[in-house]
Design an enzyme around this catalytic site. Structure first.
Site, PDB file in Angstrom:
ATOM      1  CB  CYS A 165      -0.922  -0.050   1.321  1.00 16.13           C
ATOM      2  SG  CYS A 165      -2.211   1.116   0.820  1.00 16.13           S
ATOM      3  CB  CYS A 167      -2.024   4.810   3.302  1.00 17.76           C
ATOM      4  SG  CYS A 167      -1.698   3.194   4.369  1.00 17.76           S
ATOM      5  CE  LYS A 242      -7.814  -1.366   4.588  1.00 18.80           C
ATOM      6  NZ  LYS A 242      -6.368  -1.279   3.859  1.00 18.80           N
ATOM      7  CE  LYS A 295      -6.618  -4.001   7.701  1.00 20.76           C
ATOM      8  NZ  LYS A 295      -5.630  -3.496   7.225  1.00 20.76           N
ATOM      9  CE1 TYR A 361      -0.942  -5.223  14.825  1.00 15.42           C
ATOM     10  CE2 TYR A 361      -3.463  -5.859  14.550  1.00 15.42           C
ATOM     11  CZ  TYR A 361      -2.301  -5.068  14.197  1.00 15.42           C
ATOM     12  OH  TYR A 361      -2.245  -4.195  13.040  1.00 15.42           O
TER      13      TYR A 361
END
Length: 372
Positions: A165, A167, A242, A295, A361
């Site tokens: 990506c 971003c 997403k 996501k 995570y």
């Protein structure tokens, strides 16, 4: 009534009548119990008796369609362009930005515990690292390409996924190249994104995962991988569904990828857009994706289920995003529930919906929990 109670009851009644011997009493009790059980099975549905199937801990695991294993987990890593950085991310408990000099010492014990895969997110912090075109994204000396090479040398069996990506690298924080009016230029963005994906693949990434949601980027990446002669050895995992929303805040704190203006609603899916998600999944499969990703995860279990239905012959990944992870931590800290139990329940729900891969995570904790 228990069998012993039946015997006592019959003994009492027999003694009142002059009775017979004990052997006869036991025989009559067995017959009575058998007749009572038969009456239950005839008058009721015997298949309603389920408790025996999961009364034992091992039997409970057998009832699960799929169970969480270490090989299902992908651990997100934030790779800083500052080699010695190791900074805790306040909004993302227990997670850090790490520079190249800190990655190997951190990952070594995790790999020893069974870590199988990581996904890399670059975090450029150096002055002037960001510009309108995100040129640092595929810088050969940048954090992601250098991390790919380092991890390949240090952990030959670790499966390396590179998020693709712009971003994190654009001065405006959006996931592509913009027109003068601030809207996304899809054609230029796709060309740029596919170049970045190819650079990561050339560096040694086992998998490239475009998360930008620009139309047509899967086909563009696949074609460039084919033209370069490496399509046969690089997995293409698409963030096909997403959704836009409020669950990405801690990630943007970690990656420094918050848009400087506007939002991403025009290219990420609207939360209610189930039909759009199904179309996006179908499109990306047709364009050559090897894995489909949904996501966020826990709020979109129906979409995970749809992905498994549409791509029934494909692996389905789900990203338990930063906001989901932070909420579980916050509620556990407040005493609402036990952290470990909720982490498992949330992940098992994702698996039950149809995912076979989970980006989480919680991976370091799961490596311990699954070993005990």
């Amino acid at each position: 009534m228990s069998f012993s109670s039946l015997v006592s009851d019959i003994t009492y009644r027999n003694s009142a009548r002059g009775g017979d011997d004990t052997r006869s009493q036991v025989s009559r009790a067995r017959s009575y119990a058998s007749t009572a059980a038969t009456s239950v099975s005839i008058s009721g549905d015997i298949s309603s008796q389920l408790h025996g199937g999961y009364s034992h801990p091992l039997a409970r695991t057998w009832q699960a369609e799929r169970q969480l294993t270490k090989s299902m987990l992908i651990y997100p890593l934030f790779i800083s362009d500052q080699p010695n950085e190791e900074t805790l991310i306040p909004s993302l408990p227990n997670q850090h930005r790490r520079g190249l000099n800190k990655i190997i010492p951190y990952l070594t014990p995790l790999v020893a515990k069974g870590l199988k895969s990581v996904i890399l997110f670059g975090v450029p912090i150096a002055p002037n690292a960001k510009d309108a075109l995100g040129t640092a994204a595929d810088d050969p000396e940048g954090p992601v390409i250098q991390a790919i090479k380092l991890l390949r040398r240090s952990f030959p069996n670790l499966f390396i996924v590179a998020d693709v990506c712009l971003c994190e690298y654009t001065s405006h924080g959006h996931c592509g190249i913009l027109r003068d009016d601030g809207s996304l230029n899809n054609a230029l963005s796709v060309d740029r994104i596919s170049d970045v994906a190819l650079a990561y693949a050339d560096a040694g990434a086992h998998c490239v995962a475009p998360s930008d949601m620009n139309d047509g980027r899967i086909r563009a990446i696949k074609l460039k991988l084919i033209e370069s002669g490496i399509a046969h050895q690089v997995v293409l995992m698409s963030y096909s569904a997403k959704f836009s929303g409020c669950l990405y805040g801690p990630f943007r704190d970690a990656a420094g990828s918050c848009p400087s203006f506007g939002d991403r609603r025009c290219y990420q899916l609207p939360p209610g857009g189930r039909g759009l998600a199904r179309r996006a999944i179908q499109r990306d499969i047709g364009e050559g994706a090897d894995i489909i990703m949904v996501k966020p995860a826990s709020q979109y279990l129906d979409i995970i289920s749809d992905a498994k239905e549409i791509g029934r012959d494909m692996p389905v990944a789900a990203y338990q995003v930063s906001g989901e992870y932070a909420m579980i931590h916050a509620a556990a800290k407040a005493g609402v529930f036990d952290l470990k139990q909720m982490a498992f329940e949330a992940t098992e729900g994702i698996l039950r919906a149809g995912a076979t891969i989970v980006v989480s995570y919680f991976t370091p904790e799961f490596l311990d929990w699954l070993s005990n």
